[in-house]
Design a protein around this motif. Structure first.
Motif, PDB file in Angstrom:
ATOM      1  N   GLU A 193     -70.126   1.278 -30.883  1.00 30.01           N
ATOM      2  CA  GLU A 193     -70.198   0.438 -32.062  1.00 30.01           C
ATOM      3  C   GLU A 193     -71.654   0.170 -32.444  1.00 30.01           C
ATOM      4  N   GLU A 194     -71.871   0.032 -33.755  1.00 30.27           N
ATOM      5  CA  GLU A 194     -73.225  -0.167 -34.260  1.00 30.27           C
ATOM      6  C   GLU A 194     -73.854  -1.443 -33.728  1.00 30.27           C
ATOM      7  N   ASP A 195     -73.035  -2.503 -33.580  1.00 26.52           N
ATOM      8  CA  ASP A 195     -73.621  -3.753 -33.092  1.00 26.52           C
ATOM      9  C   ASP A 195     -74.020  -3.650 -31.623  1.00 26.52           C
ATOM     10  N   MET A 196     -73.398  -2.734 -30.862  1.00 29.71           N
ATOM     11  CA  MET A 196     -73.797  -2.512 -29.481  1.00 29.71           C
ATOM     12  C   MET A 196     -75.132  -1.760 -29.426  1.00 29.71           C
ATOM     13  N   ILE A 197     -75.321  -0.825 -30.360  1.00 24.75           N
ATOM     14  CA  ILE A 197     -76.607  -0.129 -30.455  1.00 24.75           C
ATOM     15  C   ILE A 197     -77.711  -1.122 -30.777  1.00 24.75           C
ATOM     16  N   GLU A 198     -77.412  -2.039 -31.701  1.00 19.69           N
ATOM     17  CA  GLU A 198     -78.406  -3.051 -32.066  1.00 19.69           C
ATOM     18  C   GLU A 198     -78.670  -4.005 -30.901  1.00 19.69           C
ATOM     19  N   MET A 199     -77.625  -4.280 -30.124  1.00 26.88           N
ATOM     20  CA  MET A 199     -77.793  -5.150 -28.957  1.00 26.88           C
ATOM     21  C   MET A 199     -78.740  -4.509 -27.942  1.00 26.88           C
ATOM     22  N   ILE A 200     -78.592  -3.201 -27.729  1.00 24.93           N
ATOM     23  CA  ILE A 200     -79.496  -2.481 -26.825  1.00 24.93           C
ATOM     24  C   ILE A 200     -80.913  -2.520 -27.373  1.00 24.93           C
ATOM     25  N   ALA A 201     -81.046  -2.317 -28.689  1.00 22.87           N
ATOM     26  CA  ALA A 201     -82.367  -2.302 -29.315  1.00 22.87           C
ATOM     27  C   ALA A 201     -83.059  -3.649 -29.165  1.00 22.87           C
ATOM     28  N   ARG A 202     -82.310  -4.741 -29.331  1.00 19.49           N
ATOM     29  CA  ARG A 202     -82.914  -6.070 -29.191  1.00 19.49           C
ATOM     30  C   ARG A 202     -83.244  -6.364 -27.734  1.00 19.49           C
ATOM     31  N   PHE A 203     -82.381  -5.930 -26.835  1.00 21.01           N
ATOM     32  CA  PHE A 203     -82.640  -6.135 -25.412  1.00 21.01           C
ATOM     33  C   PHE A 203     -83.925  -5.429 -24.984  1.00 21.01           C
ATOM     34  N   ALA A 204     -84.180  -4.249 -25.559  1.00 19.36           N
ATOM     35  CA  ALA A 204     -85.351  -3.447 -25.160  1.00 19.36           C
ATOM     36  C   ALA A 204     -86.663  -4.136 -25.497  1.00 19.36           C
ATOM     37  N   ASN A 205     -86.644  -5.056 -26.462  1.00 21.81           N
ATOM     38  CA  ASN A 205     -87.832  -5.853 -26.789  1.00 21.81           C
ATOM     39  C   ASN A 205     -89.029  -4.965 -27.142  1.00 21.81           C
ATOM     40  N   GLY A 206     -88.775  -3.961 -27.986  1.00 20.46           N
ATOM     41  CA  GLY A 206     -89.866  -3.109 -28.460  1.00 20.46           C
ATOM     42  C   GLY A 206     -90.225  -1.953 -27.553  1.00 20.46           C
ATOM     43  N   ASP A 207     -89.501  -1.775 -26.445  1.00 21.66           N
ATOM     44  CA  ASP A 207     -89.782  -0.730 -25.453  1.00 21.66           C
ATOM     45  C   ASP A 207     -88.774   0.399 -25.629  1.00 21.66           C
ATOM     46  N   GLY A 208     -89.227   1.520 -26.189  1.00 21.39           N
ATOM     47  CA  GLY A 208     -88.329   2.650 -26.441  1.00 21.39           C
ATOM     48  C   GLY A 208     -87.745   3.236 -25.170  1.00 21.39           C
TER      49      GLY A 208
END
Length: 339
Positions: A193-208
């Motif tokens: 789900e797209e919101d799970m992708i966004e959750m991972i992106a926010r968790f990463a805190n700018g770290d690819g």
């Protein structure tokens, strides 16, 4: 020479996702548009093959190593990856001799030094003569302010480029690419789900790198559910909400507790932040601000304690530095406050 085995053909399958997806050119590079976007200064230097020694300063996972490799590839230079953690002066001199030999044969050598701030003065000085006469193009990467961590003589011969943490949108772009790319998960039918992708992106805190590693862990666990995602992101996803508001709520609660001379509450909020995976240096920087802003001249030693706590965090890292931070938090909480 490395010995080959029957399994070498399949070795790439077991490389981490972040390693497999490392871009080979600027057109695939995500982030740092202020440096490598069309017409920007670093982009022009690379395109015109006029790259000189430089320092990349920025947080982890923003592309410092990748950018160095792209530069080496675009300038057709020999690329030597050098670790400041495992190398000493002897290894530096060996590499410099190699580079000097290559220079006599008309070849450029780019020496990439990760964590260059970990080199002591003598080790940094060992690079100087070779940088001066052009035997090597030195590209250093550091997460610390080079003005404080790099020798002035070496720093004066290097251009410093500041790399920023990736935005949530850029990390989402990176994750979508991983799901579609052939060397990522493009050959598998992955439904997430797209919101799970966004959750991972926010968790990463700018770290690819963190984002890609988290995505890989979630997918390799089989069933992709919110529960699996929360396990893979550990406690941070539970304590820090989707929009990052809880992050600021917790640091605000820590400030208010210290301001109200409540050391028990202050240590509690400190523990919540550290358990959530907060960067201890971030907390230490906020304590330094608090020491002057709230305690101030009522107790000038507070600033010394806060700065010492920052240095202790830098030296010790987690989890050892949690005691140093607790020490400072209790001191600041109990100190008289200045009006």
């Amino acid at each position: 020479m490395e010995q080959m085995s029957l399994f070498d053909d399949n070795r790439v399958m077991y490389d981490p996702l972040a390693s497999r997806l490392r871009p080979s050119g600027l057109e695939e590079f995500v982030g740092q548009k202020n440096l490598v976007g069309e017409g920007k200064v670093l982009r022009r230097l690379i395109d015109q093959d006029m790259v000189s020694s430089m320092i990349f300063w920025g947080p982890p996972g923003v592309g410092k190593t990748t950018l160095a490799r792209i530069i080496a590839r675009s300038t057709k230079a020999e690329f030597i990856d050098f670790s400041a953690v495992t190398s000493g002066i002897r290894e530096i001199k060996e590499v410099m001799n190699q580079a000097e030999s290559a220079r006599h044969m008309g070849k450029k050598t780019i020496v990439f030094v990760d964590e260059i701030h970990r080199f002591n003065k003598a080790q940094q000085d060992a690079f100087l003569p070779f940088v001066e006469k052009g035997s090597i193009i030195l590209i250093g990467a550091t997460t610390e302010n080079p003005s404080f961590e790099i020798n002035a003589a070496l720093l004066s011969r290097c251009k410093v480029f500041v790399l920023q943490a990736l935005s949530v949108e850029e990390v989402v772009q990176l994750l979508h690419h991983a799901l579609k790319a052939g060397n990522g998960f493009g050959n598998q039918k992955i439904e997430i789900e797209e919101d799970m992708i966004e959750m991972i992106a926010r968790f990463a805190n700018g770290d690819g790198r963190t984002a890609l590693n988290t995505l890989e862990m979630v997918i390799l666990n089989g069933e992709i559910t919110r529960e699996i995602l929360e396990q893979c992101t550990s406690k941070k996803s539970l304590l820090y909400d989707k929009k990052g508001e809880e992050h600021y709520n917790l640091i605000s609660a820590l400030h208010k507790s210290m301001r109200n001379t409540d050391p028990d509450a202050a240590v509690y909020w400190l523990s919540r932040m550290l358990e959530a995976g907060e960067d201890p240096l971030y907390v230490a920087r906020r304590l330094i601000r608090f020491a002057s802003e709230d305690v101030g001249l009522a107790d000038s030693n507070a600033l010394l304690v806060a700065v010492a706590a920052y240095q202790a965090c830098h030296f010790n890292g987690m989890p050892e530095c949690n005691v140093n931070l607790a020490h400072a938090v209790v001191y600041l909480s109990m100190a008289p406050k200045s009006n």
